[in-house]
Design a protein around this motif. Sequence first.
Motif: not given
Length: 463
Positions: A246-249, A293, A296, A363-364, A366, A369-371
């Motif tokens: 979970d790499t949510r900001y 975004a 991450p 999720l890793e 850059s 980025p997944y968002p």
Amino acid sequence: MKKAVLIMGLALAGVARATESASAAEEARLETLRRAASANGCDITEAVMTSGCLAVSYVLRPTDESYIRCRLALPVARRWSGRFWGFGNGGPGGNVRLPLETAVAGDVGVHTDMGTSRGVFGKREVVRDFGWRATHLMTVSAKAMTEAFYGRRPDKCYFRGGSTGGGQGFHEALRFPEDYDGILAYVPANTRLPLHVYFAWNLRLQKDADGRNVFTREELAAVEQAAIDWFADKDVPSACGKYLTDTRYSPKVEQAVLGLAKARVPSLAEGDKLARLHRMFEGPVLDGKRVHAGVPFSASLAAGAGNQWMLQWYLGPNRALHTVTDAELVRWMEDWGPDCDACGQGAARFFARGGKLIVIGGLEDSIVPYPSMVDWYERAAVECGGHENLAQSCRLYLLPGRAHGQGRGCGNVLADADILVRWVEAGTSPASVECPLRGGGKLTVRPYPQFFAPPSCAKAGNL
């Protein structure tokens, strides 16, 4: 006749050459294909019979500036499965490959260089080719030649691509829903202009006014590793200390990660380095609006400042890109966004005709980025009447520890093409997917939004 040595050049002028004589039936097929190509604006430069497949190279010129190269591979008629596959490119395109392995397996395959092999700066029509036109015209022309060659249309049409190729798939789904029945989009660069503004934003933050690096490699690596270590006792057991699930900001996580990195590498506290890192994690803001975004947590900060080729297409090869202004970035988005972005509405038309879309993010990552994928998925859910309705036609999988390629955790989804084909042809929707893990083993991943369950609800090896 030896299949591997029949070589035929099929110029539209009608001149044919061959090292061995072809059968009357084969000659008829090739002539029918040539006529279909001519009717669709194709200049066929060569057709090569090899490994039981006909490999066709051709060029499309929809405008005076355009020069779109394509390569089409067709298995012999008795081996054709009835399936057609379009394949995406990567980065700025410019290269074209022959999908021979697809044809050997019994499917038709086609690929395009997206029209960028002869340069893009100052060529607005080439930007349009790169954005959407090359992929669509490749598809239309290749399907026409496929029908001419076999005497029938493909039963099902599929598209697969990653990064730029994933963005191509999005353009097809949103702009031309009739082109494909199923699309597999890895780390799709469908928010093309906001994404490249993100690259430019990060580049400015990583350079000083003279273009020198603000951060050392060791400093950036320390920030990335600090995220892994801070989550080490908070993540699911299978991931702890290896990669993040979970790499949510969040400001709280950012503060903790930067605090840990600064304690390990005190030079990060010098000058405005922490403020620059904060802006990289938050993401670019232009005219008071967030356009993308940020990087991450645990992802490569240096990679998030790369891929400046598209900005060079716009500003020219001699511009010092770290000096680009906010006003120039806003104007760039306004000028090129309509042709290069595929992040708005339109998916409902693709889904209404039975189309299936599988989107896979890391999720890793850059670089894409997944968002941005989550944002699009949420908008598509509104367009389609909710998550439940959208899930009937689209699945988004976010792979822990996957970067733009293999990262600290997951690799590509296993049997991904088969999963898509089963969904389209048998109605078997994928409740989850399996991914190989770096160092061995597999991880089962559920689709978004199920994926983001609290860590206490996730079992080791099953997210």
